[in-house]
Design a protein around this motif. Structure first.
Motif, PDB file in Angstrom:
ATOM      1  N   SER A  54       0.796  -1.234   0.000  1.00  0.00           N
ATOM      2  CA  SER A  54       0.000   0.000   0.000  1.00  0.00           C
ATOM      3  C   SER A  54       0.826   1.280   0.000  1.00  0.00           C
ATOM      4  CB  SER A  54      -0.932   0.024   1.219  1.00  0.00           C
ATOM      5  OG  SER A  54      -0.186   0.204   2.412  1.00  0.00           O
ATOM      6  N   GLY A  55       2.123   1.177   0.264  1.00  0.00           N
ATOM      7  CA  GLY A  55       2.950   2.375   0.346  1.00  0.00           C
ATOM      8  C   GLY A  55       2.806   3.093   1.677  1.00  0.00           C
ATOM      9  N   LYS A  56       2.080   2.492   2.625  1.00  0.00           N
ATOM     10  CA  LYS A  56       1.861   3.074   3.953  1.00  0.00           C
ATOM     11  C   LYS A  56       2.163   2.018   5.009  1.00  0.00           C
ATOM     12  CE  LYS A  56      -1.941   5.734   2.044  1.00  0.00           C
ATOM     13  NZ  LYS A  56      -3.368   5.902   2.010  1.00  0.00           N
ATOM     14  N   ASP A  57       2.420   2.474   6.240  1.00  0.00           N
ATOM     15  CA  ASP A  57       2.710   1.481   7.286  1.00  0.00           C
ATOM     16  C   ASP A  57       1.455   0.860   7.871  1.00  0.00           C
ATOM     17  OD1 ASP A  57       1.880   3.662   8.737  1.00  0.00           O
ATOM     18  OD2 ASP A  57       3.595   3.703  10.089  1.00  0.00           O
ATOM     19  N   GLU A  58       0.302   1.355   7.490  1.00  0.00           N
ATOM     20  CA  GLU A  58      -0.962   0.731   7.887  1.00  0.00           C
ATOM     21  C   GLU A  58      -1.650   0.227   6.633  1.00  0.00           C
ATOM     22  OE1 GLU A  58      -3.319   3.320  10.267  1.00  0.00           O
ATOM     23  OE2 GLU A  58      -1.787   3.495  11.817  1.00  0.00           O
ATOM     24  N   GLY A  59      -2.361  -0.877   6.771  1.00  0.00           N
ATOM     25  CA  GLY A  59      -3.015  -1.460   5.617  1.00  0.00           C
ATOM     26  C   GLY A  59      -3.756  -2.720   5.984  1.00  0.00           C
ATOM     27  N   PRO A  60      -3.827  -3.664   5.064  1.00  0.00           N
ATOM     28  CA  PRO A  60      -4.653  -4.856   5.283  1.00  0.00           C
ATOM     29  C   PRO A  60      -4.095  -5.845   6.304  1.00  0.00           C
ATOM     30  CG  PRO A  60      -3.475  -5.038   3.213  1.00  0.00           C
ATOM     31  CD  PRO A  60      -3.233  -3.647   3.735  1.00  0.00           C
ATOM     32  N   PHE A  61      -2.817  -5.768   6.604  1.00  0.00           N
ATOM     33  CA  PHE A  61      -2.216  -6.706   7.551  1.00  0.00           C
ATOM     34  C   PHE A  61      -2.216  -6.081   8.945  1.00  0.00           C
ATOM     35  CE2 PHE A  61      -0.167  -7.518   3.427  1.00  0.00           C
ATOM     36  CZ  PHE A  61      -0.541  -8.842   3.242  1.00  0.00           C
ATOM     37  N   ILE A  62      -2.593  -6.870   9.948  1.00  0.00           N
ATOM     38  CA  ILE A  62      -2.644  -6.371  11.321  1.00  0.00           C
ATOM     39  C   ILE A  62      -1.244  -6.418  11.911  1.00  0.00           C
ATOM     40  CG2 ILE A  62      -3.589  -6.735  13.625  1.00  0.00           C
ATOM     41  CD1 ILE A  62      -6.013  -8.055  12.250  1.00  0.00           C
ATOM     42  N   ALA A  63      -0.725  -5.249  12.253  1.00  0.00           N
ATOM     43  CA  ALA A  63       0.626  -5.142  12.791  1.00  0.00           C
ATOM     44  C   ALA A  63       0.584  -4.999  14.305  1.00  0.00           C
ATOM     45  CB  ALA A  63       1.343  -3.944  12.165  1.00  0.00           C
ATOM     46  N   SER A  64       1.546  -5.602  14.962  1.00  0.00           N
ATOM     47  CA  SER A  64       1.668  -5.509  16.412  1.00  0.00           C
ATOM     48  C   SER A  64       2.097  -4.099  16.796  1.00  0.00           C
ATOM     49  CB  SER A  64       2.714  -6.525  16.894  1.00  0.00           C
ATOM     50  OG  SER A  64       2.902  -6.414  18.273  1.00  0.00           O
ATOM     51  N   LYS A  65       1.570  -3.617  17.898  1.00  0.00           N
ATOM     52  CA  LYS A  65       1.947  -2.288  18.388  1.00  0.00           C
ATOM     53  C   LYS A  65       3.150  -2.362  19.317  1.00  0.00           C
ATOM     54  CE  LYS A  65      -1.467  -0.362  16.284  1.00  0.00           C
ATOM     55  NZ  LYS A  65      -1.211   0.124  14.955  1.00  0.00           N
ATOM     56  N   THR A  66       3.562  -3.574  19.701  1.00  0.00           N
ATOM     57  CA  THR A  66       4.715  -3.751  20.586  1.00  0.00           C
ATOM     58  C   THR A  66       5.621  -4.827  20.010  1.00  0.00           C
ATOM     59  OG1 THR A  66       3.792  -5.539  21.934  1.00  0.00           O
ATOM     60  CG2 THR A  66       3.191  -3.296  22.560  1.00  0.00           C
ATOM     61  N   THR A  67       6.749  -5.027  20.653  1.00  0.00           N
ATOM     62  CA  THR A  67       7.653  -6.104  20.247  1.00  0.00           C
ATOM     63  C   THR A  67       7.514  -7.303  21.186  1.00  0.00           C
ATOM     64  OG1 THR A  67       9.446  -5.171  21.570  1.00  0.00           O
ATOM     65  CG2 THR A  67       9.330  -4.525  19.241  1.00  0.00           C
ATOM     66  N   GLU A  68       6.459  -7.327  21.972  1.00  0.00           N
ATOM     67  CA  GLU A  68       6.229  -8.398  22.945  1.00  0.00           C
ATOM     68  C   GLU A  68       5.474  -9.575  22.332  1.00  0.00           C
ATOM     69  OE1 GLU A  68       7.400  -8.400  26.097  1.00  0.00           O
ATOM     70  OE2 GLU A  68       8.409  -6.542  25.534  1.00  0.00           O
ATOM     71  N   GLY A  69       5.775  -9.939  21.131  1.00  0.00           N
ATOM     72  CA  GLY A  69       5.066 -11.023  20.458  1.00  0.00           C
ATOM     73  C   GLY A  69       4.231 -10.456  19.331  1.00  0.00           C
ATOM     74  N   GLY A  70       3.911 -11.280  18.385  1.00  0.00           N
ATOM     75  CA  GLY A  70       3.224 -10.808  17.197  1.00  0.00           C
ATOM     76  C   GLY A  70       1.719 -10.911  17.270  1.00  0.00           C
ATOM     77  N   GLU A  71       1.071 -10.234  16.345  1.00  0.00           N
ATOM     78  CA  GLU A  71      -0.387 -10.271  16.193  1.00  0.00           C
ATOM     79  C   GLU A  71      -0.805 -11.324  15.176  1.00  0.00           C
ATOM     80  OE1 GLU A  71      -2.832  -8.451  17.717  1.00  0.00           O
ATOM     81  OE2 GLU A  71      -1.299  -7.643  19.028  1.00  0.00           O
ATOM     82  N   THR A  72       0.051 -11.615  14.218  1.00  0.00           N
ATOM     83  CA  THR A  72      -0.300 -12.508  13.117  1.00  0.00           C
ATOM     84  C   THR A  72      -0.363 -13.948  13.600  1.00  0.00           C
ATOM     85  OG1 THR A  72       0.828 -11.003  11.611  1.00  0.00           O
ATOM     86  CG2 THR A  72       0.324 -13.201  10.766  1.00  0.00           C
ATOM     87  N   ARG A  73      -1.487 -14.584  13.343  1.00  0.00           N
ATOM     88  CA  ARG A  73      -1.681 -15.980  13.769  1.00  0.00           C
ATOM     89  C   ARG A  73      -1.803 -16.937  12.586  1.00  0.00           C
ATOM     90  NH1 ARG A  73       0.374 -14.568  17.520  1.00  0.00           N
ATOM     91  NH2 ARG A  73      -0.479 -13.924  19.483  1.00  0.00           N
ATOM     92  N   ASP A  74      -2.157 -16.414  11.420  1.00  0.00           N
ATOM     93  CA  ASP A  74      -2.354 -17.238  10.232  1.00  0.00           C
ATOM     94  C   ASP A  74      -1.610 -16.621   9.057  1.00  0.00           C
ATOM     95  OD1 ASP A  74      -4.318 -19.113  11.357  1.00  0.00           O
ATOM     96  OD2 ASP A  74      -5.642 -17.362  11.425  1.00  0.00           O
ATOM     97  N   ILE A  75      -1.318 -17.447   8.086  1.00  0.00           N
ATOM     98  CA  ILE A  75      -0.711 -16.953   6.851  1.00  0.00           C
ATOM     99  C   ILE A  75      -1.797 -16.285   6.020  1.00  0.00           C
ATOM    100  CG2 ILE A  75       0.439 -17.623   4.712  1.00  0.00           C
ATOM    101  CD1 ILE A  75       1.676 -19.965   6.297  1.00  0.00           C
ATOM    102  N   SER A  76      -1.508 -15.086   5.520  1.00  0.00           N
ATOM    103  CA  SER A  76      -2.453 -14.378   4.650  1.00  0.00           C
ATOM    104  C   SER A  76      -1.664 -13.663   3.560  1.00  0.00           C
ATOM    105  CB  SER A  76      -3.289 -13.379   5.456  1.00  0.00           C
ATOM    106  OG  SER A  76      -2.470 -12.396   6.038  1.00  0.00           O
ATOM    107  N   TYR A  77      -2.366 -13.270   2.506  1.00  0.00           N
ATOM    108  CA  TYR A  77      -1.685 -12.568   1.420  1.00  0.00           C
ATOM    109  C   TYR A  77      -2.613 -11.538   0.787  1.00  0.00           C
ATOM    110  CZ  TYR A  77      -4.317 -15.263  -1.993  1.00  0.00           C
ATOM    111  OH  TYR A  77      -5.335 -15.808  -2.740  1.00  0.00           O
TER     112      TYR A  77
END
Length: 84
Positions: A31-54
């Motif tokens: 998307s050219g932006k740091d926000e978009g269709p993928f859910i990004a973690s707000k911290t480095t204490e583990g990730g938000e992504t649980r499944d593979i997506s594209y």
């Protein structure tokens, strides 16, 4: 015949540990932006992504760029995911 970048679709799969920014990179690539269709973690204490997506799109969200398929996946060795 010479192929141009726009004639191909590139598949991009960032990988690394949990919470290092893979989803943010995926969002920027599609998307050219740091926000978009993928859910990004707000911290480095583990990730938000649980499944593979594209998502299919154009590099950096610009139709004058080549087509990309960006794949997001859980972090390597994420302690919150079950071991298969």
């Amino acid at each position: 015949m010479q192929l141009k970048f726009a004639d191909k679709q590139f598949v991009i799969v960032p990988f690394g540990g949990a919470g290092v920014g893979k989803s943010t990179v995926c969002n920027f690539l599609v998307s050219g932006k740091d926000e978009g269709p993928f859910i990004a973690s707000k911290t480095t204490e583990g990730g938000e992504t649980r499944d593979i997506s594209y998502r299919d799109g154009y590099a950096l969200g610009n139709k004058s760029n080549g087509r990309v398929k960006v794949v997001d996946m859980p972090g390597l060795a994420d302690p919150t995911l079950p071991i298969l």
